[in-house]
Design a protein around this motif. Structure first.
Motif, PDB file in Angstrom:
ATOM      1  N   ILE A 157      -0.377  -9.499   2.919  1.00  0.00           N
ATOM      2  CA  ILE A 157       0.841  -8.779   3.299  1.00  0.00           C
ATOM      3  C   ILE A 157       0.725  -8.399   4.767  1.00  0.00           C
ATOM      4  O   ILE A 157      -0.249  -7.766   5.166  1.00  0.00           O
ATOM      5  N   GLN A 215      -2.434  -9.173   6.508  1.00  0.00           N
ATOM      6  CA  GLN A 215      -3.657  -8.565   5.995  1.00  0.00           C
ATOM      7  C   GLN A 215      -3.956  -9.176   4.617  1.00  0.00           C
ATOM      8  O   GLN A 215      -3.056  -9.267   3.774  1.00  0.00           O
ATOM      9  N   ILE A 218      -4.915  -8.995   1.105  1.00  0.00           N
ATOM     10  CA  ILE A 218      -5.015  -7.915   0.106  1.00  0.00           C
ATOM     11  C   ILE A 218      -5.808  -8.417  -1.100  1.00  0.00           C
ATOM     12  O   ILE A 218      -6.749  -7.781  -1.548  1.00  0.00           O
ATOM     13  N   LYS A 275     -10.763   1.252  -4.585  1.00  0.00           N
ATOM     14  CA  LYS A 275     -10.360   2.160  -3.515  1.00  0.00           C
ATOM     15  C   LYS A 275      -8.854   2.255  -3.439  1.00  0.00           C
ATOM     16  O   LYS A 275      -8.155   1.298  -3.727  1.00  0.00           O
ATOM     17  N   SER A 276      -8.362   3.396  -2.971  1.00  0.00           N
ATOM     18  CA  SER A 276      -6.918   3.470  -2.789  1.00  0.00           C
ATOM     19  C   SER A 276      -6.558   2.620  -1.569  1.00  0.00           C
ATOM     20  O   SER A 276      -7.285   2.568  -0.580  1.00  0.00           O
ATOM     21  N   GLY A 277      -5.485   1.891  -1.694  1.00  0.00           N
ATOM     22  CA  GLY A 277      -5.134   0.912  -0.660  1.00  0.00           C
ATOM     23  C   GLY A 277      -5.847  -0.408  -0.852  1.00  0.00           C
ATOM     24  O   GLY A 277      -5.754  -1.306  -0.025  1.00  0.00           O
ATOM     25  N   GLY A 278      -6.558  -0.541  -1.969  1.00  0.00           N
ATOM     26  CA  GLY A 278      -7.347  -1.751  -2.198  1.00  0.00           C
ATOM     27  C   GLY A 278      -6.568  -2.900  -2.809  1.00  0.00           C
ATOM     28  O   GLY A 278      -7.099  -3.996  -2.957  1.00  0.00           O
ATOM     29  N   GLY A 279      -5.326  -2.637  -3.216  1.00  0.00           N
ATOM     30  CA  GLY A 279      -4.511  -3.733  -3.736  1.00  0.00           C
ATOM     31  C   GLY A 279      -4.310  -3.692  -5.237  1.00  0.00           C
ATOM     32  O   GLY A 279      -3.841  -4.665  -5.827  1.00  0.00           O
ATOM     33  N   LYS A 280      -4.633  -2.557  -5.882  1.00  0.00           N
ATOM     34  CA  LYS A 280      -4.492  -2.488  -7.339  1.00  0.00           C
ATOM     35  C   LYS A 280      -3.018  -2.538  -7.746  1.00  0.00           C
ATOM     36  O   LYS A 280      -2.652  -3.286  -8.660  1.00  0.00           O
ATOM     37  N   SER A 281      -2.189  -1.763  -7.061  1.00  0.00           N
ATOM     38  CA  SER A 281      -0.758  -1.793  -7.409  1.00  0.00           C
ATOM     39  C   SER A 281      -0.163  -3.157  -7.107  1.00  0.00           C
ATOM     40  O   SER A 281       0.643  -3.681  -7.886  1.00  0.00           O
ATOM     41  N   VAL A 282      -0.569  -3.726  -5.981  1.00  0.00           N
ATOM     42  CA  VAL A 282      -0.086  -5.071  -5.634  1.00  0.00           C
ATOM     43  C   VAL A 282      -0.464  -6.059  -6.734  1.00  0.00           C
ATOM     44  O   VAL A 282       0.355  -6.880  -7.166  1.00  0.00           O
ATOM     45  N   GLN A 334       3.342   3.550 -10.259  1.00  0.00           N
ATOM     46  CA  GLN A 334       2.494   4.613  -9.726  1.00  0.00           C
ATOM     47  C   GLN A 334       3.258   5.932  -9.535  1.00  0.00           C
ATOM     48  O   GLN A 334       2.763   6.982  -9.885  1.00  0.00           O
TER      49      GLN A 334
HETATM   50  N1  LIG Z   1       5.557  -3.685   0.410  1.00  0.00           N
HETATM   51  C1  LIG Z   1       4.467  -3.588   1.202  1.00  0.00           C
HETATM   52  N2  LIG Z   1       4.595  -3.800   2.522  1.00  0.00           N
HETATM   53  C2  LIG Z   1       3.523  -3.729   3.321  1.00  0.00           C
HETATM   54  N3  LIG Z   1       2.291  -3.453   2.907  1.00  0.00           N
HETATM   55  C3  LIG Z   1       2.099  -3.222   1.606  1.00  0.00           C
HETATM   56  C4  LIG Z   1       3.184  -3.272   0.679  1.00  0.00           C
HETATM   57  N4  LIG Z   1       2.690  -3.002  -0.549  1.00  0.00           N
HETATM   58  C5  LIG Z   1       1.371  -2.800  -0.386  1.00  0.00           C
HETATM   59  N5  LIG Z   1       1.007  -2.924   0.900  1.00  0.00           N
HETATM   60  C6  LIG Z   1      -0.343  -2.801   1.433  1.00  0.00           C
HETATM   61  O1  LIG Z   1      -1.204  -3.463   0.562  1.00  0.00           O
HETATM   62  C7  LIG Z   1      -2.417  -2.722   0.416  1.00  0.00           C
HETATM   63  C8  LIG Z   1      -2.690  -2.468  -1.037  1.00  0.00           C
HETATM   64  O2  LIG Z   1      -1.757  -1.541  -1.530  1.00  0.00           O
HETATM   65  P1  LIG Z   1      -1.774  -1.010  -3.027  1.00  0.00           P
HETATM   66  O3  LIG Z   1      -1.849  -2.163  -3.945  1.00  0.00           O
HETATM   67  O4  LIG Z   1      -0.629  -0.107  -3.161  1.00  0.00           O
HETATM   68  O5  LIG Z   1      -3.126  -0.193  -3.096  1.00  0.00           O
HETATM   69  P2  LIG Z   1      -3.715   0.627  -4.324  1.00  0.00           P
HETATM   70  O6  LIG Z   1      -4.968  -0.071  -4.693  1.00  0.00           O
HETATM   71  O7  LIG Z   1      -3.980   1.997  -3.838  1.00  0.00           O
HETATM   72  O8  LIG Z   1      -2.695   0.604  -5.408  1.00  0.00           O
HETATM   73  C9  LIG Z   1      -2.267  -1.478   1.251  1.00  0.00           C
HETATM   74  O9  LIG Z   1      -2.911  -1.700   2.486  1.00  0.00           O
HETATM   75  C10 LIG Z   1      -0.797  -1.362   1.457  1.00  0.00           C
HETATM   76  O10 LIG Z   1      -0.534  -0.763   2.686  1.00  0.00           O
END
Ligand SMILES: Nc1ncnc2c1ncn2[C@@H]1O[C@H](COP(=O)(O)OP(=O)(O)O)[C@@H](O)[C@H]1O
Ligand SMILES: [Mg+2]
Lengths: 263, 251
Positions: free
Chosen positions: B16, B19, B21, B40-47, B90
């Motif tokens: 993304i 970067q 992910i 880790k938070s920001g590690g890509g779990k939600s993605v 989330q």
């Molecule tokens: N729609 C988006 N646009 C830009 N960056 C994103 C988007 N969604 C997620 N990211 C980036 O992807 C990375 C992983 O995010 P996320 O999956 O939310 O982390 P987490 O593991 O805390 O759930 C983060 O660096 C976040 O900034």
């Protein structure tokens, strides 16, 4: 040379938008054709669009008719043609002013609200929640708005024109003392069914432009509140330009079908 | 394993904004299990979770759900799969123009349940499961973050899905409510035989509910095993995570 990359980028962006809007139009009509119509939501949208637009449409129609009548009167009275004021105003309202002004007003009032609402849903993941629940955002959000807009806009245009003629009558007959009987008789004599049809067709097309541009801008909103603001502004600007440009081409095309000035 | 996996993820890659992910993530989710995904938070779990229901398309890699490759499917073709999966976002992602009742009733009505008595009864039951009885008429903006999340959970489970994806279900909740959510996850697994993938930071919750634990680190599954194996590990990355020493927000 500096201008070229920028121009070509703008050109590309415009083409991309047109492509995306065309796809949205296609998806929407294919949903409608498959009967994925939510009647309740559609009715609610008709109410929203219809009632929400009353103030702007009434004021726009009445005051445009009134001021146009005053100006026409000042010019025509020099030629002793006061009674021509009625038909001139009526025809201009039917063919151009009614549809365009209603379109611009509805774009500002309803289009902006639609793109803000859908845009907010987008940036707060409500659109994703819909999709996750196996509900298509096109079916749920775009189809009801499209149907409602395509029904409402022609009616709003006719309302605007009607109020324009009322405003014209009031200023022309009550204030400027044009003989009322001639005023009305001439309007009747010179306006034809084709003028009303032109109004309705333009209203329908402008309604389509507004709803698809608004929904598209909303659905692609990103970056939080700022992005929603940007989508809303883009909606109003794009809709207004699209209406003005489309109006020119519609006038030219419809004039071939319903020639004006046969009298 | 005897069973085929319900969801099989292979070599999933997503970038993304330039970067990386996800960098070749492999994971299997077996029917009936509860798999906890740490990271880790920001590690890509939600993605990652978003990919599983087709909300995002990977750059490359494969996701197979019940034997069907879903990465190439069109939006409409994803709908049957999405009906079988419940997703807890989330931050809840409640519809903010609807009150709690209508939010929770939404999936039922969309699936054609039109009897108001049935809807009312099921909504009441679903809200009771998440300890949110009596808040039916509140609007989402007037709820606290934890309440919003519980309503979202009620919405996700109202027409019982085969698979439930939880994105940090206990983050921001007090310990008592957290405990009841953990019990609920267990109970859904037992009673509905639901398969669950739970993203969490909460080690208590993890120990309580996990059959298996996966740790997402630098875009890949760094560790996969039982909670016991996780606690027993001497790997520094895992130890830091388990003991909350990585500057990670621990809720
Ligand atoms: N729609 C988006 N646009 C830009 N960056 C994103 C988007 N969604 C997620 N990211 C980036 O992807 C990375 C992983 O995010 P996320 O999956 O939310 O982390 P987490 O593991 O805390 O759930 C983060 O660096 C976040 O900034
Ligand atoms: Mg997350």
């Amino acid at each position: 040379m500096q201008a070229f990359p920028m121009l070509s980028r703008m050109f590309e962006a415009t083409l991309a938008s047109l492509g995306a809007i065309t796809m949205l139009v296609g998806e929407t009509f294919s949903s409608i054709a498959r009967g994925r119509i939510r009647v309740g939501l559609t009715v609610r949208q008709v109410a929203e669009i219809g009632f929400g637009s009353q103030l702007v449409v009434v004021v726009t129609g009445a005051f445009t008719g009134a001021v146009f009548t005053a100006q026409a009167y000042f010019q025509f009275s020099n030629l002793n043609m006061e009674t021509a004021v009625g038909p001139v105003v009526a025809l201009s309202m039917f063919r151009e002013l009614g549809p365009v002004l209603t379109g611009l007003m509805v774009a500002g009032r309803v289009g902006a609200a639609m793109s803000a609402e859908i845009g907010t849903m987008k940036v707060t993941q409500q659109i994703d929640a819909l999709r996750a629940l196996a509900v298509s955002p096109v079916d749920y959000l775009v189809v009801p708005r499209t149907l409602a807009m395509l029904v409402s806009m022609p009616l709003l245009v006719v309302e605007c024109v009607g109020l324009g003629i009322l405003g014209s009558y009031y200023v022309g007959v009550e204030v400027l003392n044009i003989p009322g009987v001639y005023f009305l008789a001439n309007i009747q004599k010179f306006s034809e069914a084709s003028d009303i049809v032109m109004s309705l067709v333009k209203g329908f097309v402008f309604g389509g432009l507004i709803v698809f541009i608004s929904c598209r801008e909303g659905l692609r909103a990103k970056d939080g509140a700022v992005g929603v603001g940007r989508a809303t502004t883009a909606t109003v600007v794009t809709c207004s330009l699209a209406i003005l440009i489309a109006n020119f081409f519609l006038t030219m095309a419809l004039n071939i079908i319903f020639p004006a000035g046969q009298w | 394993m005897v069973n085929d996996p319900l969801i099989r993820v292979r070599d999933l890659v997503q970038h993304i904004g330039g970067q990386a992910i996800l960098r070749g993530l492999d994971l299997d989710l077996f029917p009936g299990e509860t798999l906890v995904l740490l990271g880790k938070s920001g590690g890509g779990k939600s993605v990652f979770l978003r990919h599983l229901i087709g909300l995002m398309r990977p750059i490359s890699g494969s996701i197979v759900f019940e034997g069907q490759e879903i990465t190439g499917l069109k939006e409409r073709e994803l709908e049957p799969m999405r009906r079988k999966i419940g997703m807890l976002f989330q931050d809840g992602a409640l519809f903010d123009s609807m009150n709690v009742f209508h939010n929770v009733a939404f999936p039922l009505r969309e699936r054609g349940e039109s009897d108001p008595d049935v809807v009312r009864e099921k909504v009441a039951r679903s809200l009771a499961m998440v300890n949110m009885t009596g808040h039916d008429h509140k609007m989402p903006v007037n709820l606290s973050g934890g309440m919003r999340k519980r309503v979202a959970l009620a919405r996700a489970i109202i027409s019982p899905p085969d698979v439930i994806l939880y994105d940090e279900p206990t983050a921001g909740l007090d310990p008592i409510v957290s405990d009841s959510i953990n019990r609920l996850i267990r109970r859904l697994q037992r009673e509905l035989n639901a398969t669950s993938l739970v993203v969490t930071h909460d080690m208590t919750s993890c120990n309580h509910i996990a059959d298996r634990v996966a740790l997402l680190h630098e875009g890949k599954i760094y560790f996969l095993g039982t909670p016991h194996e996780l606690r027993a590990s001497h790997d520094p990355v895992i130890r830091d995570f388990v003991h909350g020493r990585s500057g990670e927000t621990v809720y």
